[in-house]
Design an enzyme around this catalytic site. Structure first.
Site, PDB file in Angstrom:
ATOM      1  N   THR A  78      60.789  49.415  35.737  1.00  0.00           N
ATOM      2  CA  THR A  78      59.891  49.190  34.829  1.00  0.00           C
ATOM      3  C   THR A  78      60.243  48.466  33.329  1.00  0.00           C
ATOM      4  OG1 THR A  78      58.527  51.085  35.484  1.00  0.00           O
ATOM      5  CG2 THR A  78      57.984  50.493  33.235  1.00  0.00           C
ATOM      6  N   ASN A 157      53.935  48.540  47.376  1.00  0.00           N
ATOM      7  CA  ASN A 157      54.283  50.089  47.487  1.00  0.00           C
ATOM      8  C   ASN A 157      53.382  50.928  48.086  1.00  0.00           C
ATOM      9  OD1 ASN A 157      53.226  49.098  44.549  1.00  0.00           O
ATOM     10  ND2 ASN A 157      52.989  51.226  44.337  1.00  0.00           N
ATOM     11  N   GLN A 187      60.545  47.633  46.052  1.00  0.00           N
ATOM     12  CA  GLN A 187      60.453  48.520  47.342  1.00  0.00           C
ATOM     13  C   GLN A 187      61.153  47.744  48.349  1.00  0.00           C
ATOM     14  OE1 GLN A 187      59.195  51.308  48.040  1.00  0.00           O
ATOM     15  NE2 GLN A 187      58.195  51.549  46.060  1.00  0.00           N
ATOM     16  N   GLY A 210      66.982  52.198  40.980  1.00  0.00           N
ATOM     17  CA  GLY A 210      68.087  52.848  41.819  1.00  0.00           C
ATOM     18  C   GLY A 210      67.504  53.865  42.624  1.00  0.00           C
ATOM     19  N   HIS A 211      66.327  54.335  42.056  1.00  0.00           N
ATOM     20  CA  HIS A 211      65.948  55.856  42.810  1.00  0.00           C
ATOM     21  C   HIS A 211      65.125  55.496  43.972  1.00  0.00           C
ATOM     22  CE1 HIS A 211      61.545  56.312  41.120  1.00  0.00           C
ATOM     23  NE2 HIS A 211      62.156  55.283  40.179  1.00  0.00           N
ATOM     24  N   THR A 247      74.061  51.780  25.141  1.00  0.00           N
ATOM     25  CA  THR A 247      75.438  52.311  25.784  1.00  0.00           C
ATOM     26  C   THR A 247      74.942  52.190  27.385  1.00  0.00           C
ATOM     27  OG1 THR A 247      76.205  53.254  23.917  1.00  0.00           O
ATOM     28  CG2 THR A 247      77.199  54.143  25.746  1.00  0.00           C
ATOM     29  N   CYS A 335      46.005  59.845  41.504  1.00  0.00           N
ATOM     30  CA  CYS A 335      45.602  61.269  41.317  1.00  0.00           C
ATOM     31  C   CYS A 335      46.559  61.781  40.080  1.00  0.00           C
ATOM     32  CB  CYS A 335      46.335  62.163  42.463  1.00  0.00           C
ATOM     33  SG  CYS A 335      47.514  61.616  43.249  1.00  0.00           S
TER      34      CYS A 335
HETATM   35  N1  PLP Z   1      57.489  48.247  41.240  1.00  0.00           N
HETATM   36  C1  PLP Z   1      57.373  48.981  42.360  1.00  0.00           C
HETATM   37  C2  PLP Z   1      56.895  48.209  43.480  1.00  0.00           C
HETATM   38  C3  PLP Z   1      57.411  50.533  42.586  1.00  0.00           C
HETATM   39  O1  PLP Z   1      57.147  51.045  43.607  1.00  0.00           O
HETATM   40  C4  PLP Z   1      57.780  51.148  41.310  1.00  0.00           C
HETATM   41  C5  PLP Z   1      57.855  52.562  41.355  1.00  0.00           C
HETATM   42  O2  PLP Z   1      57.298  53.369  42.165  1.00  0.00           O
HETATM   43  C6  PLP Z   1      58.055  50.486  40.125  1.00  0.00           C
HETATM   44  C7  PLP Z   1      58.056  49.373  40.133  1.00  0.00           C
HETATM   45  C8  PLP Z   1      58.572  51.156  39.062  1.00  0.00           C
HETATM   46  O3  PLP Z   1      59.821  52.112  39.158  1.00  0.00           O
HETATM   47  P1  PLP Z   1      60.309  52.801  38.021  1.00  0.00           P
HETATM   48  O4  PLP Z   1      59.210  53.964  37.661  1.00  0.00           O
HETATM   49  O5  PLP Z   1      61.491  53.188  38.507  1.00  0.00           O
HETATM   50  O6  PLP Z   1      60.484  51.980  36.675  1.00  0.00           O
END
Ligand code: PLP
Length: 417
Positions: A78, A157, A187, A210-211, A247, A335
């Site tokens: 984001t 996503n 994704q 990363g997550h 940082t 939701c």
């Molecule tokens: N873009 C896509 C296609 C995503 O699936 C997501 C998270 O689901 C994001 C952006 C945002 O990622 P983050 O919440 O790690 O900033």
């Protein structure tokens, strides 16, 4: 199965992934003994600075041999998206036209809507019933000399539909080489090769988090091609060559780099296994549940994602029932915002009214097992059947939809209201 919580069947990997043990191991020194600020000059801070440098090399290699200065570490996708859109707008005040799609993640979609509210001319390209974007709509939308930036996600996503960003970027550059092309690869990172010097050589800007690839939440990447004009989004210290102050999050950056390597080490084997499990889930559920459809069918889709709509019921109900069985998935309704509005993605795809509320996304990951998939195939059809018995659209005596409801099955969403 997630090694940390064996009783949970986790099928929501597009929302987030577990941190891989290899990633945690790579992070630990920087959370314990090597806690120093990488900008500090003394000897003890050298390992931290070195870790950031090595991580940048790893991510640059992961991006097909990008230059080191093209890789910026951020806090999440984001942030990378906001840095791109706001940074491009501020660096190029002469251009006020932007093009994106109607199915972007809110990280892009909401920023684009905000820019539109602020007076920018933003076009949202439509998608077809399978969620695909026709390159001809982009060709028609582009305005040489006026368009600032095109933002098209690499894969969606919710549905896993993959967009032909290499072709769309080429088309953009052929129209006007000074239009910036951005793709949200959140994704696809770790699932699809991101070759910024090969297939994606016409993409100027790319973001991921990363997550979604087994690193922790709170770290992201922005690839910004040499020469792409962006004003810094976070202003302050001199970190990241003055282009992203703050940082560096050394442990998370080290973890992200390890996750990128992990994704490359065993990519083909992991992908083949995930695809096989997803396909088994898809055929198993389709065989057992009547009046069900796959959102994105007919389009190229990520191998880990299955977005199903069960006509005549609510996605929320399915999620709660699955939760009672320890199964984690997500629905297409917004939701989390407390609203039961169907997703803007399914709306843009013109999923019929009777299916739009009953969508559910299963997204698989590297720790899922065959036994878990078989368990979902065993319990999910019963959940759908029991919810349908409570639905006003369903005739429990006949065990089929009421005739007026069946007639609505193929109507586009706005025909019903
Ligand atoms: N873009 C896509 C296609 C995503 O699936 C997501 C998270 O689901 C994001 C952006 C945002 O990622 P983050 O919440 O790690 O900033």
């Amino acid at each position: 199965m997630n090694p940390e919580s064996p009783s949970t069947i986790y099928l929501d990997n597009n929302a987030t992934t577990a941190v891989a043990p290899e990633v945690l191991e790579a992070m630990l020194p920087f959370l314990t003994t090597e806690y120093f600020n990488p900008s500090s000059v003394y000897e003890r801070a050298k390992p931290a600075a070195q870790a950031v440098r090595r991580a940048r090399e790893t991510v640059a290699a992961f991006l097909g041999g990008a230059a080191l200065e093209e890789v910026l570490f951020t806090s999440c996708a984001t942030e990378s998206v906001n840095a791109t859109l706001h940074g491009a707008v501020r660096a190029n005040p002469g251009r006020r036209h932007l093009v994106t799609t109607a199915v972007e993640h809110p990280a892009v979609y909401e920023v684009a809507k905000d820019l539109a509210r602020g007076g920018f001319d933003v076009e949202f390209l439509p998608v077809d019933r399978a969620g695909r974007c026709d390159p001809r709509t982009l060709a028609r939308a582009l305005r040489p000399g006026e368009t600032l930036l095109v933002a098209v996600m690499h894969a969606n996503n919710e549905t896993g539909v993959v967009f032909p960003v290499a072709d769309l970027a080429r088309l953009t550059k052929e129209t006007d080489p000074s239009i910036l092309f951005f793709t949200d690869a959140t994704q696809t990172a770790g699932k699809v090769p991101l070759d910024m010097n090969g297939a994606l050589r016409e993409v100027d800007l790319l973001a991921f988090s990363g997550h979604k690839l087994y690193a922790p939440k709170g770290v992201g990447v922005l690839f910004a091609r040499r020469g792409a004009r962006l004003r810094p989004f976070l202003v302050g210290g001199h970190q990241e060559s003055g282009r992203r102050a703050g940082t560096e999050n050394v442990p998370y950056i080290a973890g992200l780099a390890r996750a990128c390597r992990l994704a490359q080490e065993d990519h083909d084997a992991v992908e083949a296994r995930i695809r096989r499990l997803r396909d088994r889930l898809e055929t198993g559920l389709r065989a057992a549940i009547p009046f069900v459809e796959v959102n994105g069918e007919g389009a190229e889709r990520l191998p880990n994602t299955l977005n199903l709509s069960a006509h005549f019921i609510e996605g929320e109900g399915m999620l709660y029932e699955l939760n009672d069985h320890g199964i984690c998935a997500s629905s297409g309704s917004a939701c989390t915002s407390g609203s039961l509005e169907p997703s803007h993605v399914l709306r843009a795809m013109r999923v019929p009214f009777t299916a739009m509320h009953g969508s559910i996304r299963f997204s698989l990951g590297r720790y899922n097992t065959e036994a878990e998939i078989e368990r979902v195939i065993e319990v999910f059809p019963g959940i759908v059947a029991s919810l349908r018995r409570l639905s006003p659209y369903w005739d429990p005596a006949q065990n089929r939809p009421r005739p007026e409801a069946e007639a609505m099955m193929h109507a586009p969403p706005d025909a019903v209201g």
